[in-house]
Design a protein around this motif. Structure first.
Motif, PDB file in Angstrom:
ATOM      1  N   MET A   1     -59.590  18.313  59.752  1.00 14.44           N
ATOM      2  CA  MET A   1     -60.330  17.512  60.031  1.00 14.44           C
ATOM      3  C   MET A   1     -60.602  15.820  60.199  1.00 14.44           C
ATOM      4  N   MET A   2     -59.611  15.426  59.227  1.00 15.85           N
ATOM      5  CA  MET A   2     -59.399  14.193  59.650  1.00 15.85           C
ATOM      6  C   MET A   2     -58.813  14.080  60.451  1.00 15.85           C
ATOM      7  N   ARG A   3     -57.438  14.918  61.392  1.00 17.14           N
ATOM      8  CA  ARG A   3     -56.636  15.028  62.185  1.00 17.14           C
ATOM      9  C   ARG A   3     -57.507  15.020  63.106  1.00 17.14           C
ATOM     10  N   ARG A   4     -58.392  16.028  63.922  1.00 10.41           N
ATOM     11  CA  ARG A   4     -59.193  16.035  64.830  1.00 10.41           C
ATOM     12  C   ARG A   4     -60.241  14.274  64.882  1.00 10.41           C
ATOM     13  N   ILE A   5     -60.228  13.816  64.271  1.00  8.34           N
ATOM     14  CA  ILE A   5     -60.956  12.192  64.743  1.00  8.34           C
ATOM     15  C   ILE A   5     -59.638  11.148  64.864  1.00  8.34           C
ATOM     16  N   PHE A   6     -58.427  12.014  64.450  1.00  8.52           N
ATOM     17  CA  PHE A   6     -57.520  10.376  64.169  1.00  8.52           C
ATOM     18  C   PHE A   6     -56.402  11.305  64.138  1.00  8.52           C
ATOM     19  N   PRO A   7     -55.894  11.859  65.695  1.00  2.72           N
ATOM     20  CA  PRO A   7     -54.553  12.915  65.504  1.00  2.72           C
ATOM     21  C   PRO A   7     -52.914  12.113  65.171  1.00  2.72           C
ATOM     22  N   ARG A   8     -53.029  10.912  64.926  1.00  2.91           N
ATOM     23  CA  ARG A   8     -51.936  10.133  64.171  1.00  2.91           C
ATOM     24  C   ARG A   8     -51.925  10.677  63.548  1.00  2.91           C
ATOM     25  N   LEU A   9     -52.915  10.568  62.176  1.00  3.76           N
ATOM     26  CA  LEU A   9     -52.241  11.120  60.845  1.00  3.76           C
ATOM     27  C   LEU A   9     -51.082  11.889  60.669  1.00  3.76           C
ATOM     28  N   PRO A  10     -50.541  10.699  59.733  1.00  7.71           N
ATOM     29  CA  PRO A  10     -48.758  11.900  59.644  1.00  7.71           C
ATOM     30  C   PRO A  10     -48.570  13.149  58.893  1.00  7.71           C
ATOM     31  N   LEU A  11     -48.278  14.264  58.150  1.00  2.00           N
ATOM     32  CA  LEU A  11     -47.863  14.635  56.958  1.00  2.00           C
ATOM     33  C   LEU A  11     -47.505  14.381  56.196  1.00  2.00           C
ATOM     34  N   ASP A  12     -47.646  14.543  55.137  1.00  4.31           N
ATOM     35  CA  ASP A  12     -46.766  13.749  53.931  1.00  4.31           C
ATOM     36  C   ASP A  12     -46.861  14.626  52.869  1.00  4.31           C
ATOM     37  N   PHE A  13     -45.956  15.051  51.569  1.00  8.52           N
ATOM     38  CA  PHE A  13     -46.194  15.675  50.361  1.00  8.52           C
ATOM     39  C   PHE A  13     -47.172  15.248  49.779  1.00  8.52           C
ATOM     40  N   ARG A  14     -48.234  14.114  49.618  1.00  7.99           N
ATOM     41  CA  ARG A  14     -49.180  13.867  48.814  1.00  7.99           C
ATOM     42  C   ARG A  14     -50.163  14.896  49.238  1.00  7.99           C
ATOM     43  N   LEU A  15     -49.955  15.206  50.409  1.00 10.00           N
ATOM     44  CA  LEU A  15     -51.154  16.219  50.497  1.00 10.00           C
ATOM     45  C   LEU A  15     -51.157  17.229  49.936  1.00 10.00           C
ATOM     46  N   LEU A  16     -49.577  17.468  49.634  1.00  5.12           N
ATOM     47  CA  LEU A  16     -50.307  19.053  48.292  1.00  5.12           C
ATOM     48  C   LEU A  16     -49.921  18.339  46.956  1.00  5.12           C
ATOM     49  N   LEU A  17     -49.126  17.326  46.856  1.00  2.00           N
ATOM     50  CA  LEU A  17     -49.526  16.606  44.994  1.00  2.00           C
ATOM     51  C   LEU A  17     -50.323  15.486  45.179  1.00  2.00           C
ATOM     52  N   THR A  18     -51.714  16.207  45.434  1.00  4.53           N
ATOM     53  CA  THR A  18     -53.146  15.910  45.585  1.00  4.53           C
ATOM     54  C   THR A  18     -53.597  15.034  44.139  1.00  4.53           C
ATOM     55  N   GLY A  19     -52.660  14.449  43.431  1.00  2.00           N
ATOM     56  CA  GLY A  19     -52.977  13.266  41.961  1.00  2.00           C
ATOM     57  C   GLY A  19     -52.086  12.239  42.905  1.00  2.00           C
ATOM     58  N   HIS A  20     -51.530  12.395  43.717  1.00  2.00           N
ATOM     59  CA  HIS A  20     -51.081  10.814  45.091  1.00  2.00           C
ATOM     60  C   HIS A  20     -51.316  10.593  45.675  1.00  2.00           C
ATOM     61  N   LEU A  21     -53.136  11.554  46.177  1.00  2.00           N
ATOM     62  CA  LEU A  21     -53.279  11.290  47.153  1.00  2.00           C
ATOM     63  C   LEU A  21     -54.056   9.960  48.161  1.00  2.00           C
ATOM     64  N   PRO A  22     -55.012   8.797  46.704  1.00  2.00           N
ATOM     65  CA  PRO A  22     -55.186   8.061  47.617  1.00  2.00           C
ATOM     66  C   PRO A  22     -53.827   7.298  47.348  1.00  2.00           C
ATOM     67  N   SER A  23     -52.638   6.808  47.167  1.00  2.00           N
ATOM     68  CA  SER A  23     -51.819   6.260  47.641  1.00  2.00           C
ATOM     69  C   SER A  23     -51.379   6.439  49.035  1.00  2.00           C
ATOM     70  N   TYR A  24     -51.325   7.578  49.543  1.00  2.00           N
ATOM     71  CA  TYR A  24     -51.633   8.089  50.885  1.00  2.00           C
ATOM     72  C   TYR A  24     -52.498   7.178  51.649  1.00  2.00           C
ATOM     73  N   VAL A  25     -53.766   7.970  50.979  1.00  2.00           N
ATOM     74  CA  VAL A  25     -55.075   6.496  51.903  1.00  2.00           C
ATOM     75  C   VAL A  25     -54.595   5.696  52.387  1.00  2.00           C
ATOM     76  N   GLU A  26     -54.046   4.846  51.395  1.00  2.00           N
ATOM     77  CA  GLU A  26     -54.335   3.615  51.517  1.00  2.00           C
ATOM     78  C   GLU A  26     -52.809   3.138  51.962  1.00  2.00           C
ATOM     79  N   SER A  27     -51.834   3.884  52.304  1.00  2.00           N
ATOM     80  CA  SER A  27     -50.401   3.576  53.198  1.00  2.00           C
ATOM     81  C   SER A  27     -51.180   3.816  54.753  1.00  2.00           C
TER      82      SER A  27
END
Length: 329
Positions: free
Chosen positions: A259-285
């Motif tokens: 859904m977010m990629r439809r708004i921001f197409p350049r959002l990168p894929l990242d392993f933290r999208l699967l290891l969701t406990g680390h998601l805040p560090s991805y969102v911060e990055s």
């Protein structure tokens, strides 16, 4: 040449032996014992194929293997989500909505009053929201002691003080238990729920004993509106056409990421999208959290579990859990 052909064919047979065994073990429409027997026979069949293959009969092995795989894949493609099973009470409905200008009407919004996981008051409601009053969006992570794993909720805040929470859930049947492995093999369907925030959060903090953190996400109101509309569209689509949950490709994080990629197409894929406990560090990055605070500070200030216990059934639950959270203070 024969060695190379045997090696390449082995690299195809081995994964199919494992995948097919799990698929049969989880999805054959029969009791557990026959399912397990079918899975075992499937893997024994592949063991015999490999023995024949490396015994010099690679062409005969191929002729036996291809029809078996074809039959398995035709059966697998025939398994469709049904959408009309005997669902657990809290997953009986998929939330849908209608948007007319700034008016959002949501149907099948869950607003249970939880006493325990087995004792609760069932309430499914329709509610109306003014999208011109939408002011912010929060990410909530609920952890239950599994390292690196968390459930993600998204909550939308309005100027009238209301908060509308969305959660992507495994749609379990009554009495059914969740299995991560089963989530790879069409064992569960998908559910998108709009909830009163006190229901969604309090269930996890006060009833299940999970640890929940809240983070204000840096999204301007137009982007917040786009994300909210994406949830409504996804719920409407899922209500029309059921879909299977998948532990990796269709879960509480990957659906929101799409859904977010439809708004921001350049959002990168990242392993933290699967290891969701680390998601805040991805969102911060990607610049998605409140600036001026370290991630450690945001983690600490976003711990809402104790405040949720204290607020409990208070009508001002959403306001109390946000006390001291950057972006809402």
């Amino acid at each position: 040449m024969i060695f190379l052909a045997s090696l390449l064919l082995s690299l195809c047979i081995l994964p199919m032996a494992v995948w097919g065994g799990f698929a049969l073990g989880h999805r054959l429409p029969m009791p557990q014992a026959p399912r397990m027997l079918a899975a075992l026979l499937w893997m024994l069949f592949h063991g015999v194929l490999l023995e024949r293959l490396w015994g010099g009969y690679w062409f005969a092995a191929l002729l036996l293997w291809l029809p078996a795989v074809l039959v398995l894949m035709l059966w697998w493609r025939s398994i469709r989500p049904l959408g009309n099973l005997d669902w657990a009470d809290e997953l009986q409905h998929i939330s849908t909505g209608e948007i007319d200008g700034d008016r959002l009407q949501i149907h099948n919004l869950r607003n249970f009053d939880w006493h325990t996981e087995q004792d609760y008051e069932v309430r499914w409601e329709s509610r109306e929201y003014d999208l011109s009053q939408l002011v912010g969006v929060d990410m909530l992570l609920s952890r239950w002691g599994r390292p690196g794993i968390a459930h993600v909720l998204v909550s939308f805040g309005f100027t009238d003080g209301r908060h509308l929470a969305f959660t992507v859930e495994v749609r379990r049947q009554r009495g059914e238990k969740f299995s991560e492995i089963g989530g790879f093999f069409k064992q569960f369907e998908l559910c998108i729920l709009a909830c009163d925030e006190r229901d969604a959060v309090r269930l996890r903090t006060n009833v299940r004993g999970e640890d929940v953190s809240l983070y204000r996400v840096r999204l301007k109101p137009p982007a917040c509106r786009q994300l909210l509309m994406a949830f409504i569209e996804a719920g409407n689509q899922l209500d029309r056409q059921p879909r299977f949950y998948n532990t990796v490709t269709a879960n509480c994080t990957t659906l929101v990421f799409n859904m977010m990629r439809r708004i921001f197409p350049r959002l990168p894929l990242d392993f933290r999208l699967l290891l969701t406990g680390h998601l805040p560090s991805y969102v911060e990055s990607v610049g998605g959290l409140i600036p001026g605070y370290s991630l450690d500070s945001l983690n600490r200030l976003g711990q809402i579990t104790a405040r949720a216990h204290k607020a409990d059934r208070d009508p001002q639950f959403s306001r109390y859990i946000r006390e001291g959270v950057p972006g809402w203070d």
